[in-house]
Write a protein that holds these residues in place. Structure first.
Motif, PDB file in Angstrom:
ATOM      1  N   UNK A 279      -7.727  -1.140  -8.897  1.00 55.88           N
ATOM      2  CA  UNK A 279      -8.195  -2.050  -7.654  1.00 55.88           C
ATOM      3  C   UNK A 279      -6.785  -2.234  -7.090  1.00 55.88           C
ATOM      4  N   UNK A 280      -5.878  -2.913  -7.825  1.00 53.62           N
ATOM      5  CA  UNK A 280      -4.647  -3.396  -7.173  1.00 53.62           C
ATOM      6  C   UNK A 280      -3.638  -2.169  -6.921  1.00 53.62           C
ATOM      7  N   UNK A 281      -3.617  -1.237  -7.834  1.00 54.26           N
ATOM      8  CA  UNK A 281      -3.004   0.133  -7.373  1.00 54.26           C
ATOM      9  C   UNK A 281      -3.331   0.774  -6.106  1.00 54.26           C
ATOM     10  N   UNK A 282      -4.687   0.837  -5.904  1.00 53.48           N
ATOM     11  CA  UNK A 282      -5.547   1.313  -5.008  1.00 53.48           C
ATOM     12  C   UNK A 282      -5.106   0.685  -3.656  1.00 53.48           C
ATOM     13  N   UNK A 283      -5.056  -0.772  -3.643  1.00 54.55           N
ATOM     14  CA  UNK A 283      -4.577  -1.435  -2.613  1.00 54.55           C
ATOM     15  C   UNK A 283      -3.294  -1.180  -2.198  1.00 54.55           C
ATOM     16  N   UNK A 284      -2.282  -1.061  -3.160  1.00 58.11           N
ATOM     17  CA  UNK A 284      -0.892  -0.717  -2.843  1.00 58.11           C
ATOM     18  C   UNK A 284      -0.766   0.927  -2.541  1.00 58.11           C
ATOM     19  N   UNK A 285      -1.976   1.423  -2.726  1.00 57.82           N
ATOM     20  CA  UNK A 285      -1.738   3.038  -2.330  1.00 57.82           C
ATOM     21  C   UNK A 285      -0.812   3.437  -3.472  1.00 57.82           C
ATOM     22  N   UNK A 286      -0.818   3.166  -4.644  1.00 57.67           N
ATOM     23  CA  UNK A 286      -0.025   3.451  -5.700  1.00 57.67           C
ATOM     24  C   UNK A 286      -0.706   4.429  -6.575  1.00 57.67           C
TER      25      UNK A 286
ATOM     26  N   UNK B 274     -10.123  -6.550   3.676  1.00 55.03           N
ATOM     27  CA  UNK B 274      -9.821  -5.688   4.799  1.00 55.03           C
ATOM     28  C   UNK B 274      -8.731  -4.717   4.736  1.00 55.03           C
ATOM     29  N   UNK B 275      -7.823  -5.241   3.711  1.00 56.48           N
ATOM     30  CA  UNK B 275      -6.636  -4.026   3.562  1.00 56.48           C
ATOM     31  C   UNK B 275      -7.146  -2.998   2.829  1.00 56.48           C
ATOM     32  N   UNK B 276      -8.202  -3.317   1.764  1.00 54.69           N
ATOM     33  CA  UNK B 276      -8.488  -2.368   0.974  1.00 54.69           C
ATOM     34  C   UNK B 276      -9.511  -1.254   1.710  1.00 54.69           C
ATOM     35  N   UNK B 277      -9.889  -1.708   3.028  1.00 55.76           N
ATOM     36  CA  UNK B 277     -10.758  -0.516   3.637  1.00 55.76           C
ATOM     37  C   UNK B 277      -9.681   0.499   4.256  1.00 55.76           C
ATOM     38  N   UNK B 278      -8.436   0.464   4.471  1.00 56.83           N
ATOM     39  CA  UNK B 278      -7.462   1.484   4.853  1.00 56.83           C
ATOM     40  C   UNK B 278      -6.160   0.809   4.116  1.00 56.83           C
ATOM     41  N   UNK B 279      -5.913   1.140   2.920  1.00 58.18           N
ATOM     42  CA  UNK B 279      -4.452   0.933   2.154  1.00 58.18           C
ATOM     43  C   UNK B 279      -3.404   1.767   2.510  1.00 58.18           C
ATOM     44  N   UNK B 280      -3.555   3.031   3.111  1.00 55.94           N
ATOM     45  CA  UNK B 280      -2.453   3.986   3.524  1.00 55.94           C
ATOM     46  C   UNK B 280      -1.399   3.533   4.475  1.00 55.94           C
ATOM     47  N   UNK B 281      -0.499   3.629   3.738  1.00 50.35           N
ATOM     48  CA  UNK B 281       0.871   3.314   4.623  1.00 50.35           C
ATOM     49  C   UNK B 281       1.173   1.824   5.073  1.00 50.35           C
ATOM     50  N   UNK B 282       0.762   1.159   4.352  1.00 51.17           N
ATOM     51  CA  UNK B 282       0.757  -0.535   4.577  1.00 51.17           C
ATOM     52  C   UNK B 282       2.307  -0.808   4.213  1.00 51.17           C
ATOM     53  N   UNK B 283       3.069  -1.642   5.202  1.00 49.38           N
ATOM     54  CA  UNK B 283       4.538  -2.134   4.531  1.00 49.38           C
ATOM     55  C   UNK B 283       4.209  -2.974   3.576  1.00 49.38           C
ATOM     56  N   UNK B 284       5.286  -3.235   2.767  1.00 47.78           N
ATOM     57  CA  UNK B 284       5.180  -4.065   1.592  1.00 47.78           C
ATOM     58  C   UNK B 284       4.959  -5.402   1.884  1.00 47.78           C
ATOM     59  N   UNK B 285       5.517  -5.840   3.083  1.00 47.62           N
ATOM     60  CA  UNK B 285       5.528  -7.327   3.298  1.00 47.62           C
ATOM     61  C   UNK B 285       4.051  -8.037   3.554  1.00 47.62           C
ATOM     62  N   UNK B 286       3.209  -7.031   3.905  1.00 43.99           N
ATOM     63  CA  UNK B 286       1.931  -7.315   4.246  1.00 43.99           C
ATOM     64  C   UNK B 286       1.176  -7.959   2.870  1.00 43.99           C
ATOM     65  N   UNK B 287       1.653  -7.618   1.985  1.00 46.04           N
ATOM     66  CA  UNK B 287       1.000  -8.199   0.568  1.00 46.04           C
ATOM     67  C   UNK B 287       1.592  -9.403   0.214  1.00 46.04           C
ATOM     68  N   UNK B 288       2.553 -10.198   0.715  1.00 43.05           N
ATOM     69  CA  UNK B 288       3.010 -11.357   0.189  1.00 43.05           C
ATOM     70  C   UNK B 288       2.117 -12.490   0.584  1.00 43.05           C
ATOM     71  N   UNK B 289       1.734 -13.215  -0.393  1.00 43.17           N
ATOM     72  CA  UNK B 289       0.819 -14.355  -0.341  1.00 43.17           C
ATOM     73  C   UNK B 289      -0.491 -13.789   0.015  1.00 43.17           C
ATOM     74  N   UNK B 290      -0.748 -12.703  -0.362  1.00 47.02           N
ATOM     75  CA  UNK B 290      -2.347 -12.198  -0.248  1.00 47.02           C
ATOM     76  C   UNK B 290      -3.318 -12.410  -1.341  1.00 47.02           C
ATOM     77  N   UNK B 291      -4.145 -13.446  -1.132  1.00 45.51           N
ATOM     78  CA  UNK B 291      -4.910 -13.931  -2.081  1.00 45.51           C
ATOM     79  C   UNK B 291      -5.864 -12.636  -2.729  1.00 45.51           C
ATOM     80  N   UNK B 292      -6.050 -13.173  -4.197  1.00 42.70           N
ATOM     81  CA  UNK B 292      -7.049 -12.003  -4.769  1.00 42.70           C
ATOM     82  C   UNK B 292      -8.427 -12.436  -4.215  1.00 42.70           C
ATOM     83  N   UNK B 293      -9.386 -11.510  -4.167  1.00 45.73           N
ATOM     84  CA  UNK B 293     -10.593 -11.789  -3.935  1.00 45.73           C
ATOM     85  C   UNK B 293     -11.337 -12.913  -4.826  1.00 45.73           C
ATOM     86  N   UNK B 294     -10.843 -13.167  -6.121  1.00 42.13           N
ATOM     87  CA  UNK B 294     -11.237 -14.194  -6.816  1.00 42.13           C
ATOM     88  C   UNK B 294     -12.706 -13.767  -7.566  1.00 42.13           C
ATOM     89  N   UNK B 295     -13.067 -14.674  -8.504  1.00 36.08           N
ATOM     90  CA  UNK B 295     -14.083 -14.356  -9.401  1.00 36.08           C
ATOM     91  C   UNK B 295     -14.208 -15.147 -10.463  1.00 36.08           C
TER      92      UNK B 295
END
Lengths: 167, 134
Positions: A84-91, A13-34
């Motif tokens: 992908x991680x950098x894309x998620x963080x808009x980095x 859900x976050x990846x669908x629009x990763x622009x300008x998200x606050x840093x705190x939104x990523x705390x405890x965020x689970x990886x998709x897994x695989x």
């Protein structure tokens, strides 16, 4: 479960629009897994590209993987590549992200020609001032390898330094 | 036979662009600082490409394996303190900090560092390795 956790968005859900998200939104965020398959060919590449001469007469070299496989197996099997991680963080990767710390623990050796499940989460993303690099973000995340018996075989805690472009 | 304070045997490696290209594929990591010297210059990060962090850690693992063949690493904490660059001749050195007897096996704690030219410390590691008690 708190209302904060109930409202927590998933990686997808976050990846669908990763622009300008606050840093705190990523705390405890689970990886998709695989999953990740540890193959002999890549193991050979790791050995030869790090100057490790493998004794082909030793049976253990056909059974156990180079321990650094914990690094690429967790990153590549987490369901999210480094990009992908950098894309998620808009980095912007062109700012030159660097690995700051990497703390690994092993319950048993990693086996060659074996598939492991990978899961984990982002611990935190914080912004701070570095004397050497100026404004940076510090990304802390943990990933683990799980075997077919659902036992954790090994885990790793990564801390990446993300320099920010001066405005 | 190792004891507390024993130095470990050094291990060395010359870092080439070829090995960095290989690691970019191994890691699926497109970061241009490992591949393109112009990107490094553009970022004001020097005049040589920068080696991948996990490759630096792999050198330390190789040194541990050379010192304790057939051993099992149980824990490895790595702090990256500086960059390794293309063309660097790296040296891995260290010493034994502690030895614990664990039911027929020895858990050996080591302090290890990866350096270039004795001055530039690139990685500082604390490693716990399990070896058979001969």
């Amino acid at each position: 479960m708190t209302s904060l956790n109930k409202n927590k968005k998933t990686w997808k859900e976050l990846m669908s629009n990763p622009k300008g998200l606050p840093n705190q939104v990523f705390s405890n965020l689970s990886f998709p897994g695989g999953t990740f398959f540890i193959d002999s060919h890549t193991n050979n590449l790791i050995n030869t590209s790090t100057g490790m001469l493998v004794d082909n007469e030793s049976l253990t070299n056909f059974v156990y993987a180079h321990p650094i496989f914990l690094f690429n197996s967790t990153l590549r099997g987490s369901g999210a590549s480094i990009q992908d991680i950098f894309d998620l963080l808009d980095y912007d990767v062109n700012n030159g992200p660097m690995l700051g710390q990497c703390n690994m623990s092993f319950r048993s050796r990693l086996l060659l020609d074996k598939e492991y499940k990978v899961d984990g989460k982002i611990v935190s993303l914080i912004e701070k001032e570095s004397k050497k690099l100026g404004r940076i973000k510090v990304l802390d995340f943990k990933l683990a390898l799980i075997d077919e018996f659902k036992s954790k075989v090994a885990s790793v805690d990564y801390i990446w330094i993300l320099p920010l472009k001066e405005l | 036979m190792y004891s507390k304070g024993s130095p470990l045997k050094d291990w060395g490696f010359l870092v080439s662009q070829d090995s960095m290209d290989t690691w970019a594929k191994i890691l699926d990591d497109p970061n241009p600082i490992h591949l393109d010297v112009n990107a490094v210059k553009l970022l004001s990060m020097g005049n040589r490409t920068i080696n991948q962090g996990p490759a630096n850690i792999a050198y330390i693992i190789n040194m541990v394996e050379k010192n304790f063949p057939g051993s099992q690493i149980k824990k490895m904490n790595n702090k990256m303190t500086n960059s390794i660059l293309e063309g660097d001749l790296v040296k891995v050195s260290g010493q034994v900090l502690k030895i614990e007897n664990k039911e027929g096996e020895l858990l050996i704690s080591c302090s290890i560092k990866l350096t270039v030219d004795e001055e530039r410390v690139a990685v500082i590691s604390e490693v716990d390795v399990l070896v058979q008690n001969a």
